[in-house]
Motif scaffolding. Structure first.
Motif, PDB file in Angstrom:
ATOM      1  N   MET A   1      15.614  18.328   5.816  1.00  0.00           N
ATOM      2  CA  MET A   1      14.315  17.874   5.360  1.00  0.00           C
ATOM      3  C   MET A   1      14.310  17.853   3.831  1.00  0.00           C
ATOM      4  SD  MET A   1      10.573  19.304   6.295  1.00  0.00           S
ATOM      5  CE  MET A   1       9.876  17.874   7.065  1.00  0.00           C
ATOM      6  N   PHE A   2      13.689  16.844   3.279  1.00  0.00           N
ATOM      7  CA  PHE A   2      13.649  16.730   1.830  1.00  0.00           C
ATOM      8  C   PHE A   2      12.450  17.478   1.269  1.00  0.00           C
ATOM      9  CE2 PHE A   2      11.181  13.258   3.521  1.00  0.00           C
ATOM     10  CZ  PHE A   2      10.085  13.185   2.677  1.00  0.00           C
ATOM     11  N   LYS A   3      12.572  17.882   0.035  1.00  0.00           N
ATOM     12  CA  LYS A   3      11.505  18.602  -0.645  1.00  0.00           C
ATOM     13  C   LYS A   3      10.576  17.616  -1.348  1.00  0.00           C
ATOM     14  CE  LYS A   3      12.770  22.978  -0.133  1.00  0.00           C
ATOM     15  NZ  LYS A   3      11.926  24.066   0.280  1.00  0.00           N
ATOM     16  N   THR A   4       9.305  17.953  -1.365  1.00  0.00           N
ATOM     17  CA  THR A   4       8.329  17.168  -2.101  1.00  0.00           C
ATOM     18  C   THR A   4       7.844  18.003  -3.279  1.00  0.00           C
ATOM     19  OG1 THR A   4       6.498  17.997  -0.754  1.00  0.00           O
ATOM     20  CG2 THR A   4       7.539  15.959  -0.021  1.00  0.00           C
ATOM     21  N   THR A   5       7.079  17.385  -4.133  1.00  0.00           N
ATOM     22  CA  THR A   5       6.513  18.130  -5.250  1.00  0.00           C
ATOM     23  C   THR A   5       5.226  18.811  -4.809  1.00  0.00           C
ATOM     24  OG1 THR A   5       5.141  16.312  -6.040  1.00  0.00           O
ATOM     25  CG2 THR A   5       7.409  16.418  -6.881  1.00  0.00           C
ATOM     26  N   ARG A   6       4.796  19.726  -5.606  1.00  0.00           N
ATOM     27  CA  ARG A   6       3.542  20.451  -5.362  1.00  0.00           C
ATOM     28  C   ARG A   6       2.388  19.469  -5.256  1.00  0.00           C
ATOM     29  NH1 ARG A   6      -0.660  22.213  -8.338  1.00  0.00           N
ATOM     30  NH2 ARG A   6      -1.490  24.283  -7.931  1.00  0.00           N
ATOM     31  N   ALA A   7       2.312  18.517  -6.181  1.00  0.00           N
ATOM     32  CA  ALA A   7       1.222  17.543  -6.192  1.00  0.00           C
ATOM     33  C   ALA A   7       1.221  16.680  -4.929  1.00  0.00           C
ATOM     34  CB  ALA A   7       1.313  16.664  -7.438  1.00  0.00           C
ATOM     35  N   GLU A   8       2.402  16.235  -4.516  1.00  0.00           N
ATOM     36  CA  GLU A   8       2.506  15.426  -3.297  1.00  0.00           C
ATOM     37  C   GLU A   8       2.066  16.227  -2.072  1.00  0.00           C
ATOM     38  OE1 GLU A   8       6.263  12.511  -4.350  1.00  0.00           O
ATOM     39  OE2 GLU A   8       6.654  14.552  -3.672  1.00  0.00           O
ATOM     40  N   ALA A   9       2.452  17.488  -2.031  1.00  0.00           N
ATOM     41  CA  ALA A   9       2.087  18.336  -0.900  1.00  0.00           C
ATOM     42  C   ALA A   9       0.577  18.537  -0.823  1.00  0.00           C
ATOM     43  CB  ALA A   9       2.797  19.680  -1.007  1.00  0.00           C
ATOM     44  N   LEU A  10      -0.054  18.720  -1.966  1.00  0.00           N
ATOM     45  CA  LEU A  10      -1.509  18.901  -1.979  1.00  0.00           C
ATOM     46  C   LEU A  10      -2.227  17.641  -1.517  1.00  0.00           C
ATOM     47  CD1 LEU A  10      -1.984  21.000  -5.226  1.00  0.00           C
ATOM     48  CD2 LEU A  10      -2.491  21.718  -2.886  1.00  0.00           C
ATOM     49  N   VAL A  11      -1.752  16.485  -1.938  1.00  0.00           N
ATOM     50  CA  VAL A  11      -2.353  15.223  -1.498  1.00  0.00           C
ATOM     51  C   VAL A  11      -2.210  15.077   0.015  1.00  0.00           C
ATOM     52  CG1 VAL A  11      -2.103  12.705  -1.592  1.00  0.00           C
ATOM     53  CG2 VAL A  11      -2.107  14.037  -3.703  1.00  0.00           C
ATOM     54  N   THR A  12      -1.036  15.355   0.528  1.00  0.00           N
ATOM     55  CA  THR A  12      -0.792  15.260   1.968  1.00  0.00           C
ATOM     56  C   THR A  12      -1.661  16.250   2.733  1.00  0.00           C
ATOM     57  OG1 THR A  12       1.477  14.530   1.617  1.00  0.00           O
ATOM     58  CG2 THR A  12       0.967  15.485   3.768  1.00  0.00           C
ATOM     59  N   ALA A  13      -1.730  17.479   2.257  1.00  0.00           N
ATOM     60  CA  ALA A  13      -2.526  18.510   2.932  1.00  0.00           C
ATOM     61  C   ALA A  13      -4.010  18.139   2.943  1.00  0.00           C
ATOM     62  CB  ALA A  13      -2.313  19.856   2.256  1.00  0.00           C
ATOM     63  N   ARG A  14      -4.504  17.634   1.840  1.00  0.00           N
ATOM     64  CA  ARG A  14      -5.925  17.224   1.796  1.00  0.00           C
ATOM     65  C   ARG A  14      -6.190  16.058   2.748  1.00  0.00           C
ATOM     66  NH1 ARG A  14      -5.413  18.118  -4.197  1.00  0.00           N
ATOM     67  NH2 ARG A  14      -6.297  20.182  -4.504  1.00  0.00           N
ATOM     68  N   ARG A  15      -5.264  15.127   2.819  1.00  0.00           N
ATOM     69  CA  ARG A  15      -5.406  13.996   3.737  1.00  0.00           C
ATOM     70  C   ARG A  15      -5.445  14.487   5.182  1.00  0.00           C
ATOM     71  NH1 ARG A  15      -1.691  11.651   6.536  1.00  0.00           N
ATOM     72  NH2 ARG A  15      -0.005  12.397   5.224  1.00  0.00           N
ATOM     73  N   LEU A  16      -4.559  15.403   5.512  1.00  0.00           N
ATOM     74  CA  LEU A  16      -4.535  15.961   6.863  1.00  0.00           C
ATOM     75  C   LEU A  16      -5.812  16.732   7.174  1.00  0.00           C
ATOM     76  CD1 LEU A  16      -0.823  17.167   6.917  1.00  0.00           C
ATOM     77  CD2 LEU A  16      -1.822  15.427   8.428  1.00  0.00           C
ATOM     78  N   LEU A  17      -6.332  17.442   6.203  1.00  0.00           N
ATOM     79  CA  LEU A  17      -7.563  18.198   6.422  1.00  0.00           C
ATOM     80  C   LEU A  17      -8.756  17.264   6.626  1.00  0.00           C
ATOM     81  CD1 LEU A  17      -8.700  21.019   6.721  1.00  0.00           C
ATOM     82  CD2 LEU A  17      -9.095  21.046   4.255  1.00  0.00           C
ATOM     83  N   ARG A  18      -8.775  16.146   5.904  1.00  0.00           N
ATOM     84  CA  ARG A  18      -9.854  15.164   6.107  1.00  0.00           C
ATOM     85  C   ARG A  18      -9.833  14.614   7.531  1.00  0.00           C
ATOM     86  NH1 ARG A  18      -8.408  13.392   0.960  1.00  0.00           N
ATOM     87  NH2 ARG A  18      -7.254  11.655   1.829  1.00  0.00           N
ATOM     88  N   GLY A  19      -8.658  14.505   8.116  1.00  0.00           N
ATOM     89  CA  GLY A  19      -8.529  13.990   9.471  1.00  0.00           C
ATOM     90  C   GLY A  19      -8.662  15.050  10.551  1.00  0.00           C
ATOM     91  N   TYR A  20      -8.986  16.271  10.157  1.00  0.00           N
ATOM     92  CA  TYR A  20      -9.056  17.383  11.104  1.00  0.00           C
ATOM     93  C   TYR A  20     -10.060  17.126  12.232  1.00  0.00           C
ATOM     94  CZ  TYR A  20      -9.903  22.086  12.867  1.00  0.00           C
ATOM     95  OH  TYR A  20     -10.045  23.176  13.678  1.00  0.00           O
TER      96      TYR A  20
END
Length: 79
Positions: A1-20
């Motif tokens: 698995m490839f690593k992402t940056t902190r900023a990318e991870a936060l964007v992804t996590a927020r997107r996933l939380l919006r779809g909760y």
């Protein structure tokens, strides 16, 4: 698995939380949030400890009603 940056991870996590709310499996949705955060690079040690603590909490199979508030709190702490 490839690593992402902190900023990318936060964007992804927020997107996933919006779809909760519309997620067919809320527990899986929160596990994806954890996965996005734990596989990112660039966290300070305090933030990394928060993420690992969140993962340990998820492993304890918390009540579904606790998932979203705890996820929101974690993202609030991380920035």
């Amino acid at each position: 698995m490839f690593k992402t940056t902190r900023a990318e991870a936060l964007v992804t996590a927020r997107r996933l939380l919006r779809g909760y709310a519309s997620a067919p499996d809320p527990r899986r949705q929160v596990q994806q949030i954890y996965s996005a955060l734990v596989h990112a690079e660039g966290w300070v040690s305090r933030d990394e400890a928060e993420i690992l603590s969140f993962g340990a909490w998820l492993q304890s199979h918390p009540n579904l009603g606790e998932l979203k508030p705890r996820s929101e709190a974690l993202l609030g702490k991380l920035g």
